[in-house]
Structures are given as structure tokens and as C-alpha cells.
Scaffold this motif. Sequence first.
Motif, PDB file in Angstrom:
ATOM      1  N   VAL A   1      -3.170  28.285  86.904  1.00 60.83           N
ATOM      2  CA  VAL A   1      -3.820  28.874  85.730  1.00 60.83           C
ATOM      3  C   VAL A   1      -4.323  27.749  84.822  1.00 60.83           C
ATOM      4  N   ARG A   2      -5.648  27.737  84.566  1.00 60.04           N
ATOM      5  CA  ARG A   2      -6.226  26.717  83.682  1.00 60.04           C
ATOM      6  C   ARG A   2      -5.981  27.116  82.226  1.00 60.04           C
ATOM      7  N   GLN A   3      -5.506  26.183  81.454  1.00 57.92           N
ATOM      8  CA  GLN A   3      -5.217  26.424  80.043  1.00 57.92           C
ATOM      9  C   GLN A   3      -6.453  26.119  79.193  1.00 57.92           C
ATOM     10  N   PRO A   4      -6.491  26.604  77.955  1.00 55.37           N
ATOM     11  CA  PRO A   4      -7.651  26.347  77.080  1.00 55.37           C
ATOM     12  C   PRO A   4      -7.956  24.866  76.889  1.00 55.37           C
ATOM     13  N   ASP A   5      -6.940  24.004  76.975  1.00 56.50           N
ATOM     14  CA  ASP A   5      -7.186  22.572  76.780  1.00 56.50           C
ATOM     15  C   ASP A   5      -7.560  21.859  78.080  1.00 56.50           C
ATOM     16  N   GLY A   6      -7.738  22.617  79.175  1.00 57.96           N
ATOM     17  CA  GLY A   6      -8.153  22.025  80.448  1.00 57.96           C
ATOM     18  C   GLY A   6      -7.010  21.634  81.361  1.00 57.96           C
ATOM     19  N   THR A   7      -5.782  21.711  80.890  1.00 60.27           N
ATOM     20  CA  THR A   7      -4.634  21.432  81.759  1.00 60.27           C
ATOM     21  C   THR A   7      -4.347  22.660  82.630  1.00 60.27           C
TER      22      THR A   7
END
Length: 460
Positions: free
Chosen positions: A264-270
Motif C-alpha cells: 500500500v503506497r502512503q501519501p508521502d510515497g512510502t
Amino acid sequence: MEVTRALKLSVFAHGVSMIRLHPQLCARLSVGEGERAECTFGRLSAQAPVWADPALPADTVAVSTPLADRLLLRDVAARVRVWPSGRKFHIGPTVGVLSNPRWIEKQKRYAPSPLALALERLADAADRIGALAYVFRMRDVDWEGQRVHAFVRTTRGAWTRMWLPLPDVVYDQVVSRRLEQDANYQRDRARLARLYQDKMFNAGFFDKWQVYEWLAQDVRLRRHIPSTIRYQQADRAARFLAKHSVVFAKPAHGSLGLGIVRFVRQPDGTWICEVKRKQKPPWRVQADHALAAIQQLRPRLEARPYILQQGIDLARTGDRPFDIRIVLQRDGTGAWRRTKMFARIAGPGEFTSNLSSGGQALPVPVLLSTVFPASAVRSRCMRQIRRVARLVAEAMERGAGQTFGELGIDIGIDTTGKAWVIEVNSKPWKSPSTGKGRPELVEMAFRRPMEYAVYLATRQ
């Protein structure tokens, strides 16, 4: 389905192989007294002369004990029928259920398990429609003798072992993937499949990548299939992750959701990576970018074949995702029927909806009414679910080049009400009991495979 056009069978004591018929039956079948006729029981056959016997009922075929013994028939004669065709008499129908239950030899019974209960339901369902179903393991086959050391359910509800012929039809219910991967087992099952051809159904498990290829060949289904690739190289896998915000990595030969990885990609790109585990919360790790996420799970992804599949923005109920399980089965006419359809809601904290890991089952209309308040959306969604399931069955058989007796199809519904094919299972689990479900559907789930087996056994 009832076996109505067959004749009764009886065994009489005599020192010579022979067949006795009422004179009227001799005339009807155009069999002259003293002429030789062929009897077959499963894969065994033997010839014997026919003699008229006015004392015999006109709907009965009587065989002598030596003939019954050559056919391994004596102990089950009361449970089978005779299908006449001129001077040929086929005795049956017989259905062999290929499975792998654990037999306790000292106690002469199966070890208690859901599989043992399911096999009881199958054997009882066959008995009710006039067929004889018996269970056998691959190692029970005597190839030269064309027989199996089978497990037979007695009329008193116990199990006993006896030698019986290789049956008319084989229904594959082996549920162990470990056994499926054994080289000797694979060799013997291929031999069995060559022997039976279209009279063996649902052999083996599906490879998820092969399923994707079969479904993608149908232009009507492509828009309902998530983007999918095989895991081959870390760089390519990372590029696939970069295209999607959620990706699932699934073992190509896995089941019960075990071993599935969710990226799952997080809003900060991690990226957050979660691994589905048995009876434990998912194992979680974090990565700074897509390639790092793949590298974190690389040993797992390279230990066995995996596919990567685009995650769908599934509709949710109470923040828990769900899918629709449809069990399609062929009936006694060979036609596809929908036996079961129910929604499976993922357990708290889970990202798969398998009931074995805490998922909850609900009627589809009940669930959809809470997710899509507009009746027009619900109606469109139901029509699409049924249509997609039918197309999946067609595409699977066309791609595999064989006919299946049953399929379990998992369909996801996104937030717009669109249906997506999540998975197709060749051995959908049939629960032998029901909690909140309808008992008649449980009975039907076991009866229909037996009806279809009889259809295969008796069709010309």
C-alpha cells in the motif's frame, strides 16, 4: 435426479458364470437363450451365457456368484442397478471420489475432520440418487487389475474397505496442495486423467497466472480483470507497483489467502507491506520506495511462483472489505447452476475475506443494501455479478480445454458497483453443515456433483 430406466440386480449361488433373465426381458432385449452377454461394472467386464428364468421378476437381472466375484460385485449388488443395451449390461453407476482423508486402520474409520464429513455427505447424496460412490486415494489404485481398494460407506453409516473396480467417473476432491506437488502423485493423476478423459472432473488446482491468461482471452471479461503480471524480476515488479497505489502479491498455487502480500503506497510515497499469516495478525514492514518494498519481500517472492495483481478500490462495510463467493455447479443435465452466492466480509484488521481467517458471511442482497442505498445501483450490480460469473465459467472451460463440474468464483465490487474477478477456485469448499445458512443449499452442494457424475456415467 432418479435412476428410473435401470433394472434391479440380484446375485444367486451357482457354480458356473451365467446370467438369468425373465423370458419377457429376453425378448425385449433380443437376447436368445444360451447367447453370451457382456456385463461391465466400472472398468471391469466379463461375459457369460444368458438363460431364461420365468420365476425371475421381469425387471431384474440375476448374475451367478462366480460372475459377481469376477466383477467384484457381490458385496454391493443391492446398491447398484443394471443398464441394458442389447447383449450388454452395465452395472452402476459408480462414482469414484479421489481424495486424501486420514484413515485410522486400527479403528476402521476416518479421523474426524471436515473433509471426512464432506465425504460422508457425498456418499449419502449418491446413494439417494441410485449411484454408488466410493472414496479412494491414488495409492489405492491397482492399475493392472483395474481396481481400487476403496472406502465404502455402509448402509449403517460406517466406512468399510473393499476391492472395487475402477469406477465409471472420477470426481477429484484431493484438497492437499502438498500432495498435489508430489512428482509421483502428479504422474499417477496424469495417468488417471488419460484413462478417463472427460469422465474425470475438477482434477488438480488452478495456477493463478494461467487463470488470468484464460480469462484475459475473453474480450467480454477483460474490463473485469485486475491488471496482473507474473513476478519475475524485482525491477519489473517495482515498476508495476509504481503504476498502482495498492498491489497484491499472491502465491500462484496458494489457497485460503495464506502468503498473500499487500503493498500500500502512503501519501508521502512510502510503502506499507503486509503479509497474510494463519491465525495471526498480518506481518508488517515499511519501505521508502517501490523497489525497496519489493526487496523487503524478495526472498518470499522468489521462493515460489507469485503473481502481482492490481488492488481494486473495493466497497466496504464498516471499513471492512468484502467480496462475493459464487459456487457454480453442473447438474444432472450437464447444465451450469448457481448453487450458492454469499458475501464474505473480511475480519477486523484483515485484508482478505476468507471465512477460515475470521471472515463473516452474509446474504448478498442484505450487504449490498447497506453499501449501495440506491436500488438501481444494487440491481445493476447483481446483474453484473451473475453475468460475470457465467462468462468466467465459459472462459475457464474454453481456456483449459476441459469441462469442470464446479467452480468457486470470487468477485469483488468496487465503490462504483463494478464487478471484478478476484479469484477462481477449482475445488470450492462445501461445508458439510450450516450455521445461519439454508440446509437445503448445503444438501444441494453435495447432490449436484453426484448428479453430474451420474450424467457423465450414463450418457452415450
